[in-house]
Write a protein that holds these residues in place. Structure first.
Motif, short mmCIF file in Angstrom:
data_model
loop_
_atom_site.label_atom_id
_atom_site.label_comp_id
_atom_site.label_asym_id
_atom_site.label_seq_id
_atom_site.Cartn_x
_atom_site.Cartn_y
_atom_site.Cartn_z
N ALA A 37 0.82 -1.22 0.00
CA ALA A 37 0.00 0.00 0.00
C ALA A 37 0.85 1.26 0.00
O ALA A 37 0.32 2.37 0.10
N GLY A 38 2.17 1.11 -0.08
CA GLY A 38 3.04 2.28 -0.12
C GLY A 38 3.51 2.75 1.24
O GLY A 38 3.91 3.90 1.39
N ARG A 39 3.45 1.89 2.24
CA ARG A 39 3.90 2.19 3.60
C ARG A 39 3.25 3.45 4.19
O ARG A 39 3.92 4.37 4.65
N PRO A 40 1.92 3.49 4.19
CA PRO A 40 1.25 4.68 4.73
C PRO A 40 1.52 4.86 6.23
O PRO A 40 1.40 3.91 7.00
N GLU A 41 1.88 6.05 6.59
CA GLU A 41 2.23 6.36 7.96
C GLU A 41 1.00 6.30 8.88
O GLU A 41 -0.08 6.76 8.53
N GLY A 42 1.20 5.71 10.06
CA GLY A 42 0.16 5.70 11.08
C GLY A 42 -0.98 4.73 10.84
O GLY A 42 -2.00 4.81 11.51
N ARG A 43 -0.83 3.78 9.92
CA ARG A 43 -1.94 2.86 9.62
C ARG A 43 -1.55 1.41 9.86
O ARG A 43 -2.22 0.50 9.36
N HIS A 44 -0.50 1.16 10.65
CA HIS A 44 -0.05 -0.21 10.86
C HIS A 44 -1.11 -1.08 11.53
O HIS A 44 -1.24 -2.25 11.20
N ASP A 45 -1.90 -0.51 12.45
CA ASP A 45 -2.96 -1.29 13.11
C ASP A 45 -3.98 -1.81 12.10
O ASP A 45 -4.45 -2.94 12.21
N GLU A 46 -4.32 -0.97 11.15
CA GLU A 46 -5.29 -1.36 10.12
C GLU A 46 -4.81 -2.60 9.37
O GLU A 46 -5.57 -3.55 9.15
N TYR A 47 -3.55 -2.61 8.98
CA TYR A 47 -3.00 -3.74 8.23
C TYR A 47 -2.84 -4.96 9.10
O TYR A 47 -3.03 -6.09 8.65
N TYR A 48 -2.50 -4.76 10.36
CA TYR A 48 -2.40 -5.88 11.30
C TYR A 48 -3.76 -6.55 11.48
O TYR A 48 -3.88 -7.78 11.42
N LEU A 49 -4.79 -5.75 11.69
CA LEU A 49 -6.12 -6.32 11.89
C LEU A 49 -6.64 -7.00 10.63
O LEU A 49 -7.31 -8.04 10.71
N THR A 50 -6.33 -6.45 9.46
CA THR A 50 -6.71 -7.10 8.20
C THR A 50 -6.02 -8.45 8.07
O THR A 50 -6.66 -9.45 7.73
N ALA A 51 -4.73 -8.49 8.36
CA ALA A 51 -3.99 -9.74 8.28
C ALA A 51 -4.48 -10.75 9.31
O ALA A 51 -4.61 -11.94 9.02
N LEU A 52 -4.78 -10.28 10.51
CA LEU A 52 -5.28 -11.16 11.56
C LEU A 52 -6.59 -11.81 11.13
O LEU A 52 -6.77 -13.02 11.26
N GLU A 53 -7.50 -11.03 10.61
CA GLU A 53 -8.78 -11.58 10.15
C GLU A 53 -8.58 -12.56 9.01
O GLU A 53 -9.22 -13.61 8.95
N GLN A 54 -7.67 -12.25 8.11
CA GLN A 54 -7.39 -13.16 6.99
C GLN A 54 -6.88 -14.51 7.50
O GLN A 54 -7.37 -15.56 7.05
N HIS A 55 -5.95 -14.49 8.43
CA HIS A 55 -5.41 -15.75 8.96
C HIS A 55 -6.44 -16.50 9.79
O HIS A 55 -6.47 -17.72 9.75
N ARG A 56 -7.28 -15.78 10.53
CA ARG A 56 -8.35 -16.45 11.28
C ARG A 56 -9.32 -17.12 10.32
O ARG A 56 -9.77 -18.24 10.58
N ARG A 57 -9.67 -16.43 9.24
CA ARG A 57 -10.57 -17.00 8.24
C ARG A 57 -9.98 -18.28 7.64
O ARG A 57 -10.67 -19.29 7.49
#
Length: 72
Positions: A37-57
């Motif tokens: 996504a171009g390393r957007p500043e201050g949005r690491h939680d968003e990507y962590y939660l997206t990845a977490l949901e993906q792995h849980r799924r």
């Protein structure tokens, strides 16, 4: 990358083992998504939660496959 979340936002524990063996691939996926996504500043939680949901799924799907009746 983002540390394991806790509290109301984290909601990490359901009925699964979310140990280091589970969370390390989540962190790697989150980092990959963030980089793509171009390393957007201050949005690491968003990507962590997206990845977490993906792995849980994926984990739920794997368990569903394991529990499915074996057909001939």
């Amino acid at each position: 990358m983002a540390p394991a979340l806790s509290g109301a936002r984290g909601e990490m524990n359901e009925d699964r083992d979310e140990d280091e063996a589970f969370l390390e691939p989540v962190r790697r996926t989150a980092y990959f998504l963030w980089e793509q996504a171009g390393r957007p500043e201050g949005r690491h939680d968003e990507y962590y939660l997206t990845a977490l949901e993906q792995h849980r799924r994926e984990q739920r799907f794997d368990r569903w496959l394991e529990d499915a009746p074996q057909g001939d």
